[in-house]
Scaffold this motif. Structure first.
Motif, short mmCIF file in Angstrom:
data_model
loop_
_atom_site.label_atom_id
_atom_site.label_comp_id
_atom_site.label_asym_id
_atom_site.label_seq_id
_atom_site.Cartn_x
_atom_site.Cartn_y
_atom_site.Cartn_z
N ALA A 26 6.82 8.04 -3.96
CA ALA A 26 5.79 7.01 -4.06
C ALA A 26 5.04 6.88 -2.74
O ALA A 26 3.81 6.69 -2.72
N GLN A 27 5.75 6.98 -1.62
CA GLN A 27 5.08 6.90 -0.32
C GLN A 27 4.19 8.11 -0.08
O GLN A 27 3.09 7.99 0.46
N VAL A 28 4.66 9.29 -0.47
CA VAL A 28 3.85 10.49 -0.27
C VAL A 28 2.57 10.41 -1.10
O VAL A 28 1.48 10.78 -0.64
N ASN A 29 2.67 9.90 -2.32
CA ASN A 29 1.47 9.71 -3.13
C ASN A 29 0.52 8.70 -2.48
O ASN A 29 -0.70 8.89 -2.49
N ALA A 30 1.09 7.62 -1.93
CA ALA A 30 0.26 6.63 -1.24
C ALA A 30 -0.41 7.25 -0.01
O ALA A 30 -1.57 6.95 0.29
N GLU A 31 0.31 8.10 0.68
CA GLU A 31 -0.27 8.80 1.84
C GLU A 31 -1.49 9.61 1.41
O GLU A 31 -2.53 9.62 2.08
N SER A 32 -1.37 10.29 0.28
CA SER A 32 -2.48 11.11 -0.19
C SER A 32 -3.71 10.25 -0.47
O SER A 32 -4.84 10.64 -0.17
N SER B 43 -7.82 0.95 -5.64
CA SER B 43 -7.15 2.12 -6.24
C SER B 43 -6.04 1.71 -7.20
O SER B 43 -5.66 2.46 -8.09
N GLY B 44 -5.48 0.51 -6.99
CA GLY B 44 -4.37 0.06 -7.83
C GLY B 44 -3.05 0.69 -7.47
O GLY B 44 -2.04 0.46 -8.14
N ASP B 45 -3.01 1.47 -6.37
CA ASP B 45 -1.79 2.18 -5.99
C ASP B 45 -0.88 1.36 -5.07
O ASP B 45 0.21 1.82 -4.73
N PHE B 46 -1.35 0.17 -4.65
CA PHE B 46 -0.62 -0.55 -3.62
C PHE B 46 -0.26 -1.96 -4.06
O PHE B 46 -1.04 -2.65 -4.73
N GLU B 47 0.94 -2.40 -3.64
CA GLU B 47 1.38 -3.77 -3.88
C GLU B 47 0.59 -4.73 -3.01
O GLU B 47 0.24 -5.82 -3.43
N TYR B 48 0.34 -4.32 -1.77
CA TYR B 48 -0.53 -5.09 -0.89
C TYR B 48 -1.16 -4.17 0.13
O TYR B 48 -0.62 -3.12 0.48
N VAL B 49 -2.37 -4.55 0.54
CA VAL B 49 -3.10 -3.88 1.62
C VAL B 49 -3.76 -4.99 2.42
O VAL B 49 -4.51 -5.79 1.87
N GLU B 50 -3.52 -5.06 3.73
CA GLU B 50 -4.05 -6.18 4.51
C GLU B 50 -4.29 -5.78 5.95
O GLU B 50 -3.77 -4.76 6.44
N LYS B 51 -5.08 -6.58 6.62
CA LYS B 51 -5.35 -6.35 8.04
C LYS B 51 -4.09 -6.53 8.86
O LYS B 51 -3.19 -7.28 8.47
N ASP B 52 -4.04 -5.87 9.99
CA ASP B 52 -2.92 -6.01 10.92
C ASP B 52 -3.24 -7.20 11.82
O ASP B 52 -3.80 -7.07 12.91
N SER C 265 11.60 1.22 4.99
CA SER C 265 11.51 -0.13 4.44
C SER C 265 10.46 -0.23 3.34
O SER C 265 10.44 -1.19 2.58
N GLY C 266 9.57 0.77 3.27
CA GLY C 266 8.49 0.74 2.30
C GLY C 266 7.16 0.37 2.93
O GLY C 266 6.11 0.73 2.40
N GLN C 267 7.18 -0.35 4.06
CA GLN C 267 5.93 -0.70 4.73
C GLN C 267 5.31 0.55 5.32
O GLN C 267 5.98 1.40 5.89
N MET C 268 3.98 0.66 5.19
CA MET C 268 3.24 1.76 5.77
C MET C 268 2.11 1.17 6.61
O MET C 268 1.53 0.14 6.26
N GLY D 180 -9.07 -1.18 12.77
CA GLY D 180 -8.62 0.16 12.39
C GLY D 180 -7.17 0.25 12.01
O GLY D 180 -6.68 1.32 11.67
N SER D 181 -6.42 -0.86 12.04
CA SER D 181 -5.00 -0.84 11.69
C SER D 181 -4.79 -1.62 10.40
O SER D 181 -5.25 -2.76 10.28
N ILE D 182 -4.12 -1.01 9.43
CA ILE D 182 -3.96 -1.57 8.10
C ILE D 182 -2.50 -1.50 7.68
O ILE D 182 -1.84 -0.47 7.87
N VAL D 183 -1.98 -2.60 7.13
CA VAL D 183 -0.60 -2.66 6.67
C VAL D 183 -0.60 -2.60 5.15
O VAL D 183 -1.35 -3.32 4.49
N ALA D 184 0.23 -1.74 4.56
CA ALA D 184 0.22 -1.55 3.11
C ALA D 184 1.61 -1.20 2.60
O ALA D 184 2.50 -0.81 3.36
N LYS D 185 1.77 -1.32 1.29
CA LYS D 185 3.01 -0.94 0.63
C LYS D 185 2.68 -0.40 -0.75
O LYS D 185 1.94 -1.04 -1.51
N PRO D 186 3.19 0.77 -1.11
CA PRO D 186 2.92 1.33 -2.44
C PRO D 186 3.41 0.41 -3.55
O PRO D 186 4.42 -0.28 -3.40
#
Length: 752
Positions: free
Chosen positions: A247-253, A337-346, A273-276, A90-96
């Motif tokens: 950019a982060q607010v858009n990624a949040e949406s 979605s193409g909105d993220f530089e990376y999305v990966e498991k924690d 830092s950009g990490q979400m 349930g934990s995911i690390v991402a960056k827009p």
């Protein structure tokens, strides 16, 4: 040979007499260095400078000399990971994607103008926590006080999760998924933050669509003026630009839409830092609780990776019933979605002691009666060679202390990102080398200290039988002791590599490991790039930003994009990152952080200067340093050839009387975890002598002085290292590249 003759011979061997003029001053120089060298010997050995440290050992209290460590019976080496790859469900690390680079206040805010305030976001806005309750939670909220919505009535997670950060709660029913590709309209239920003593309360208004403007910064009259930061600190503090915030607010949406699509609760941690980090489903309901296989409702938080894939068109019921599947599907949807530089498991990382499962084989004690000081058992700090005061696998620290007339400087900072530090350890609690650290472990159960992130980096223990950790390892204490956290010249225990440097302990690993997202934050905080928060919501920066960061941690997988991102950011600002190569007997390219870019990757050698059998290897390895081998006693001192350092241990021995002692404060360990801090300490010593060096200019000095290793010194039986390239002409032996050579401070002369 007298001490003076030995010293003169050593200086001659180092080539200090270069040219006739220099030779004319040899006696004068030897006189000066004799005093220094004798002082070094006195401080380490407690004697008269002639190596007579045995009397000091015999007169020391038992607690200052008892140690743990037995020569282990050698067991077959098996290639491959020693621990399964695990991640936090349930934990995911991402960056827009295309996130604008943050700027430092040195570059952007020297003389603040209104335009500056328009361009940058206040820190408390950039590090918010976005919470989206589930439908069930919303119904509970709406039933309180005749339908009045309050965060105070929300589940416990709204009070505990990142409690010192700004929290914004979003109405999950405010969604319209009928229009393809549309973002979610968001209604703010509550914007809560701890009341600061000197700052007025401000709310963040979130417009109805993703195209809204980013939150407004504080007007100039609300900005608290503070004394200028030292340049070293200010240069490494990042500020978030308004376009980056957008950019982060858009990624949040996008994250909220994805969670709502399947009726999942979610919380999203935003960082400058950009990490979400997005936590979904049951994970979001209790984000600060660690549970094992006996978790409530049968849902373990940490599981082994089984490479499962998301089915086509999964249903809401499927994902709500299977949190692990929900994690995989949300990651896939965010990637698509193409909105993220990376999305990966924690991912869950572990320290790099060499673990030995209980059923691996018997351990036998060696019959010994040593009566010399503990430092004399630290072969790892001796000069390379054979004979008295030498070790083939030594790293040359004693020679550097003597010839360079320095044992470190408190202007140099080494951050140890690890399990924390035993603050009550008798050789550490009064150490002048310690600087304030931080506890970055988010999960309360994993933290094992009763709370989440805070200012206390003390190590409460990490026993985890399911990962073959049958007692507390105090791994960070052992690593930091090798760097120099312990007090040297106090008649107790062991010596560190760099006696006088400043150590910043950053706790990122706890019970059963540490989360990738926590480690990334730890790296950035250690480098002075992001703040943490106290219970009042005040920003707490690392006022001793690291020159060197030690990462004696690892996971068996390619370097995660988010970890590489964190490493790149601190390296860009002049930090040297030192990483253990790993203990899985495989190519380091499959390992992180040892296989990441922009790190000094360190393999482990034994007392002979030969690569240890457990060590990872390969093109990614930069150098080898003492890591020890508990199955050998090649120096014949009656003790295992491990690395002796600080940590509370059990089943100990008094080296003077040979009597068994139940508990002690020093122990032998082995691993690339032990090799990495030797390199960190060596870099700290070089920078102490040459403070202008940083980044690659610092590491290049160290790498240029390595002792080359022959192919034979790094090869091993092919049956033990499947996949390794055979040695030409010796088909039974396989190559294990171990970098440019063996760490050797004896070769470094910074006087010129």
């Amino acid at each position: 040979m007298t001490f003076r003759k030995k010293l003169a011979a050593a200086l001659a061997g180092l080539g200090l007499c270069a040219g006739l003029a220099a030779c004319d001053r040899t006696d004068e120089r030897v006189d000066r260095l004799e005093d220094i060298g004798r002082g070094v010997m006195d401080q380490l050995g407690g004697g008269d400078g002639t190596g007579g440290g045995a009397n000091r050992m015999e007169s020391a209290p038992v607690t200052a000399r008892a140690l743990a460590g037995k020569i282990m019976e050698s067991s077959p080496i098996q290639a491959g990971p020693s621990a399964q790859q695990k991640f936090v469900v349930g934990s995911i690390v991402a960056k827009p994607r295309s996130l604008p680079e943050p700027a430092s206040p040195v570059r952007s805010m020297d003389a603040p103008t209104m335009a500056d305030y328009d361009a940058y976001v206040a820190g408390e806005d950039s590090d918010a926590l976005i919470v989206v309750p589930s439908d069930d939670e919303m119904e509970a909220l709406e039933e309180t006080e005749a339908g009045t919505r309050t965060v105070e009535e929300a589940p416990q997670r709204l009070q505990q999760a990142m409690r010192s950060r700004r929290t914004i709660t979003i109405d999950p029913k405010s969604r319209d998924l009928s229009q393809s590709g549309s973002m979610v309209a968001r209604e703010v239920l509550k914007d809560s933050r701890p009341a600061l003593k000197s700052a007025p309360q401000r709310t963040l208004s979130l417009p109805e669509t993703m195209e809204r403007a980013a939150p407004a910064p504080a007007p100039p009259e609300m900005v608290e003026l503070q004394a200028p930061l030292p340049a070293k600190s200010a240069e490494r503090r990042l500020m978030m630009r308004q376009d980056a915030m957008s950019a982060q607010v858009n990624a949040e949406s996008r994250m909220i839409e994805t969670a709502q699509r399947y009726g999942l609760a979610a919380n999203i941690q935003r960082s400058r830092s950009g990490q979400m980090v997005i936590e979904i489903g049951s994970r979001a309901t209790k984000p600060t609780r660690y549970e094992g296989d006996g978790a409530a409702e049968g849902v373990p938080w940490i599981v082994s990776d089984d490479d499962r894939e998301c089915p086509e068109n999964p249903t809401e019921a499927q994902l709500q019933a299977d949190p692990q599947l929900a994690t995989v599907c949300v990651i896939q949807e965010l990637k698509n979605s193409g909105d993220f530089e990376y999305v990966e498991k924690d991912w869950v990382y572990h320290h790099q002691f060499v673990r030995r499962p209980k059923n691996e084989g018997p351990v036998t004690a060696s019959s010994i009666t040593p009566n010399d000081p503990l430092w004399q058992l630290q072969w790892n700090f001796l000069g390379q060679g054979s004979g008295e005061g030498k070790a083939p696998g030594g790293a040359g620290f004693v020679d550097f202390w003597t010839s360079q007339a320095t044992q470190g400087s408190d202007e140099v900072v080494v951050a140890v990102v690890d399990t924390g530090l035993e603050m009550s350890h008798p050789d550490i609690k009064d150490s002048p080398n310690l600087a304030p650290g931080w506890d970055m472990v988010t999960d309360i159960g994993m933290a094992n200290d009763g709370d989440s992130r805070d200012s206390d980096p003390n190590d409460p223990g990490d026993e985890c039988p399911e990962d073959f950790v049958f007692e507390n390892t105090y791994h960070g204490t052992h690593v930091a002791g090798t760097v120099g956290a312990s007090v040297t010249n106090n008649a107790n225990g062991v010596a560190g590599g760099a006696w006088n440097v400043k150590i910043v302990p950053v706790r990122a690993l706890g019970k059963c490991g540490g989360r990738l997202s926590d480690i990334n934050d730890a790296i950035r905080w250690a480098g002075g790039l992001i703040p943490e928060y106290d219970e009042l919501g005040n920003e707490i920066w690392n006022d001793n930003p690291a020159d060197i960061i030690n990462l004696s941690i690892g996971i068996f997988r390619f370097c995660p994009a988010s970890m590489q991102d964190a490493i790149d950011e601190v390296v860009e600002r002049g930090v040297v990152v030192v990483a253990a190569a790993g203990n899985d007997k495989v190519s380091t390219q499959f390992y992180a952080p040892g296989g990441c870019n922009n790190v000094l990757s360190v393999a482990a050698g034994d007392a002979r200067g030969i690569m240890a059998p457990y060590s990872n290897y390969g093109a990614e390895v930069d150098l080898m340093a003492p890591g020890g081998d508990l199955t050998r006693d090649d120096n014949g001192d009656g003790r295992p050839d491990g690395i002796l350092s600080t940590k509370t241990a059990h089943d100990c021995i008094d080296p003077v009387t040979n009597e068994s002692i139940e508990d002690c404060f020093y122990a032998y360990e082995q691993g690339t975890s032990m090799a990495a801090p030797h390199v960190s300490a060596a870099l700290a010593l070089i920078k102490s002598k040459r403070p202008e060096l940083q980044g690659t200019s610092l590491s290049d000095v160290l790498l240029a002085a390595l002792t080359p290793r022959s192919q034979e010194q790094c090869s091993g039986p092919c049956v033990q290292y499947p996949g390794a390239e055979p040695v030409e002409g010796s088909p039974d032996l396989c190559k294990r590249p171990c970098g440019s050579g063996l760490l050797n401070l004896s070769n470094i002369n910074l006087d010129d």
